[in-house]
Design a protein around this motif. Sequence first.
Motif, mmCIF file in Angstrom:
data_model
loop_
_atom_site.group_PDB
_atom_site.id
_atom_site.type_symbol
_atom_site.label_atom_id
_atom_site.label_comp_id
_atom_site.label_asym_id
_atom_site.label_seq_id
_atom_site.Cartn_x
_atom_site.Cartn_y
_atom_site.Cartn_z
ATOM 1 N N UNK A 102 -3.938 13.032 -4.760
ATOM 2 C CA UNK A 102 -3.285 12.810 -6.055
ATOM 3 C C UNK A 102 -1.798 12.615 -5.826
ATOM 4 N N UNK A 103 -1.127 12.067 -6.829
ATOM 5 C CA UNK A 103 0.318 11.939 -6.761
ATOM 6 C C UNK A 103 0.957 13.267 -7.171
ATOM 7 N N UNK A 104 2.126 13.550 -6.597
ATOM 8 C CA UNK A 104 2.775 14.832 -6.883
ATOM 9 C C UNK A 104 3.025 15.000 -8.378
ATOM 10 N N UNK A 105 3.420 13.921 -9.038
ATOM 11 C CA UNK A 105 3.681 14.000 -10.477
ATOM 12 C C UNK A 105 2.441 14.451 -11.234
ATOM 13 N N UNK B 283 -7.038 6.827 -6.265
ATOM 14 C CA UNK B 283 -5.946 7.667 -6.754
ATOM 15 C C UNK B 283 -4.913 6.772 -7.414
ATOM 16 N N UNK B 284 -4.769 6.909 -8.717
ATOM 17 C CA UNK B 284 -3.862 6.055 -9.486
ATOM 18 C C UNK B 284 -2.875 6.943 -10.228
ATOM 19 N N UNK B 285 -1.606 6.664 -10.079
ATOM 20 C CA UNK B 285 -0.555 7.474 -10.690
ATOM 21 C C UNK B 285 -0.711 7.523 -12.205
ATOM 22 N N UNK B 286 -0.781 8.735 -12.726
ATOM 23 C CA UNK B 286 -0.882 8.932 -14.164
ATOM 24 C C UNK B 286 -2.271 8.730 -14.729
ATOM 25 N N UNK B 287 -3.242 8.343 -13.885
ATOM 26 C CA UNK B 287 -4.577 8.028 -14.407
ATOM 27 C C UNK B 287 -5.713 8.787 -13.721
ATOM 28 N N UNK B 288 -5.727 8.815 -12.388
ATOM 29 C CA UNK B 288 -6.903 9.380 -11.715
ATOM 30 C C UNK B 288 -6.520 10.185 -10.484
ATOM 31 N N UNK B 289 -7.375 11.169 -10.163
ATOM 32 C CA UNK B 289 -7.279 11.951 -8.932
ATOM 33 C C UNK B 289 -8.628 11.856 -8.227
ATOM 34 N N UNK B 290 -8.613 12.023 -6.908
ATOM 35 C CA UNK B 290 -9.820 11.785 -6.093
ATOM 36 C C UNK B 290 -10.244 13.069 -5.393
ATOM 37 N N UNK B 291 -11.488 13.502 -5.652
ATOM 38 C CA UNK B 291 -12.089 14.657 -4.982
ATOM 39 C C UNK B 291 -13.352 14.181 -4.274
ATOM 40 N N UNK B 292 -13.245 13.697 -3.035
ATOM 41 C CA UNK B 292 -14.424 13.159 -2.340
ATOM 42 C C UNK B 292 -15.416 14.256 -1.975
ATOM 43 N N UNK B 293 -16.696 13.875 -1.930
ATOM 44 C CA UNK B 293 -17.754 14.758 -1.441
ATOM 45 C C UNK B 293 -17.989 14.405 0.018
ATOM 46 N N UNK B 294 -17.738 15.356 0.913
ATOM 47 C CA UNK B 294 -17.835 15.073 2.339
ATOM 48 C C UNK B 294 -19.180 15.506 2.918
ATOM 49 N N UNK B 295 -19.465 14.985 4.082
ATOM 50 C CA UNK B 295 -20.692 15.316 4.801
ATOM 51 C C UNK B 295 -20.379 16.452 5.762
ATOM 52 N N UNK B 296 -21.046 17.594 5.605
ATOM 53 C CA UNK B 296 -20.757 18.784 6.392
ATOM 54 C C UNK B 296 -21.867 19.011 7.411
ATOM 55 N N UNK B 297 -21.478 19.109 8.690
ATOM 56 C CA UNK B 297 -22.456 19.265 9.763
ATOM 57 C C UNK B 297 -22.994 20.694 9.820
ATOM 58 N N UNK C 167 0.830 -1.190 0.000
ATOM 59 C CA UNK C 167 0.000 0.000 0.000
ATOM 60 C C UNK C 167 0.874 1.253 0.000
ATOM 61 N N UNK C 168 0.502 2.256 -0.808
ATOM 62 C CA UNK C 168 1.308 3.481 -0.835
ATOM 63 C C UNK C 168 1.158 4.296 0.444
ATOM 64 N N UNK C 169 2.209 4.985 0.809
ATOM 65 C CA UNK C 169 2.201 5.881 1.958
ATOM 66 C C UNK C 169 1.429 7.150 1.596
ATOM 67 N N UNK C 170 0.472 7.534 2.446
ATOM 68 C CA UNK C 170 -0.323 8.740 2.217
ATOM 69 C C UNK C 170 0.294 9.899 3.000
ATOM 70 N N UNK C 171 0.649 10.949 2.294
ATOM 71 C CA UNK C 171 1.166 12.158 2.930
ATOM 72 C C UNK C 171 0.004 13.126 3.126
ATOM 73 N N UNK C 172 -0.402 13.346 4.388
ATOM 74 C CA UNK C 172 -1.492 14.269 4.696
ATOM 75 C C UNK C 172 -0.920 15.674 4.837
#
Length: 795
Positions: free
Chosen positions: A702-705, A646-660, A517-522
Amino acid sequence: MKMAKPKKVLKILLGIIIGVLCSQLFANTEHFCAPHFVVKSEKLVDDVDLVAGKSTPRSKNLLFVGVMTAEQFLPTRAKAVWNTWGQEVPGKMLIFSSENSTYDGIPLVSLPGIDDSYPPQKKSFTMLKYMHDNFIDQYEWFMRADDDVYVKSDKMEEFLRAIDSRKPLFIGQTGRGKKEEKGHLSLDTDENFCMGGPGMIMSRETLKRIAPYIEDCLVNLYTNHEDVEIGRCVRKFAGVSCTWNYEMQVIFHHTKNAEELYSGNLNRKEVHKAINLHPVKNHEHLYKLHTFIQGVKVQQALQKSVLLHRDIASSMKELGYRIQSVDSAHLGKDVLLFPVKQGQDQYLGDTSLLGVPVSINRYVPKNTSDVLEWELVSKVLYSYKDLQPKRRIGTSLKEGLDDVTREIMELINQYSKQRGRIIDFKEILYGYWRLNPLYGVDLILDLLLTYKKYRGHKMTVQVRRHAYVQQTFTGTFIREALPESPSNDNTIINKVFNHISNNLPPLLSFSSETSSEPLIHLLLPLSGRYETFVRFLHMYEEICIQNWEKTHLIIILFHTKDQPEEFNNTVKLVESVNDKIKNGFSGAYKNHQIIDVIEFGLNSSFARGVALQRAVDTLQDSDLMLFIDVDIAYDRTFLQRVRKNTVLGKSVYFPILYSLFNPKLLGKDISVIANNVPFFTTNNTDTNSGYWRSSGFGMASMYKKDYLALGGFDTNIQGWGKEDVMFFEEIVHRHTHKLVRCVDPGLVHIFHEVKCDASLAADQKIMCLGTQANTLGSLATVQKMYERYIKGKLR
């Protein structure tokens, strides 16, 4: 009676013997019977092919399809054709390639003496001769197809069975050549050809007529266009031309914008109306197209099911049954109408729901709270469900309306050809819709149409038509696909090993999946907000550190001029957690990534885009980044979705969150809510507690690249917001990466007061005020407060 002379008898016998020997010789010598370039496959594929465990039944002898390809496309296009629509051909398919071509898993014929040079005229004519020599008496129709065409086999069967195959016919999309080729194709004014790309079909009689003259056609070529030369050969020796019919442009569909059509939304009228679709150059798009077509078939089958249930309900009503009791009705003694009950295999569905006849009153509310409100659809959507009644029409509703209008137009034009007219859809002037989770969707639409009469007194006029539509929900179906287990996975040793591995913490597990699994940098920009940060860091310890999640937290910390102690307290808090990690005195902290802090100077004003860019610069191109805010709460399932989407060179992820919403309006304490965030991430995402923040784009992974390739944030933007919206729009416009945008149930934005600085730019201020209004509360909550306030004043 005179006897024949002995010498004469001997001559006669000798002649008979020589004749028999010659006939046997010629019958077994291909060189004397066919042109020199025609070959017989050393191993013919039988009528029942056992390729990849699949079979083509003998009973379907309607169509023989020859797919022409090249050796380089065997593992991609050719394989995709065979694995998709090739499995449904009402007859037989063979794939033809050059000499010495080999590939397992597809019915391949390698043509000796044929290479992959272009134009493929010799390959195409040789393939036609092969069809004739081996299958002319077994099939009614013969199709020459490219490896980049998709054919709806069931529609093709329906189309061909309505035509007399005994006649000499040549079917396809008519071609006359490009404008610049006019006069250079050696075609008379009344001559044409069938375009090769969308596919060309010959009746048995047509192929019989041209087969003996194929060598003559090859010797007398006038152009480099293979389809033009086949058309000329058919015209000369079969005496027929390609079908002069405008409808063939729709049935045998060819587009110049194939990449845009087949890589994007497939729910278009071209895809629905066509039988053949060309060109599908990307074999992955062919699989995507096949999946979409199969989905359309499922929808059609479900519609048939609904109609059958309605027929059953109306028939049983005549026999005295109520619709609620149809499922227990008997057709005769001990013969149930529905022998299989709900929850069992082969269950046919609930007639008390699916059998309800179409009626505007099919749903009857029991009290006022059950009344279904209608929403107005025009250029925009006017909805009672939001604090902002006027808003854009969402993607799901827009796609639903497109489906409905397409089906309405198909019904309206069902008999248009016989009546000599056509009606085209222009737009929806306005409409109303409502949703009932039990029954389905109700729609009332006012349609603007164009009426065109092309027979008799021709005319074109705009008309309006009202349509009342009901879409019935047939139920939710779930199919669980279990992974295949290794052959030795049932041994006691493997069971013990798997049990131990599955119950170890992720970092100690033997599972290769976890270790890979890739390391996630928050990346967390922060200015002040110390108490909120305490909550965030505590959550990070519980979710990430104590569960051995592969994460790395990077805090971009701004100095606060008015409260410098908050900056110092934040640094000290991070250092205390890092000491735990470094010392590793607790198993939860051992071997975890330390938390990094990037400091901004005292004179720096907060700018989220600038802060994130500073953190991005410290990472490698192959690092996975997650942009996050201090008010966000999440769980482990969210982190898994970040990795998967999130896949390198293919996809980025923009989740829709639940806002209180503001908890004060709900009579709740914000601290109690903040300390029970896991409860909200799983159980309490209702319309009164909060809303799905579809207009927010600050959370992203997303990946930095990929971040750099997409242009990154505009670092010139100062103050609140906008940088994420501009970045999101840039990604949409580029079309280089797949943008995954969906609701994430493991992600919650905890309420905090939104303060809009008066110095903000106009567009930023509008966004800020909009967010401020949205987080106030639900429409029902605001309405109750308003009523309470008015009643208090009246007293």
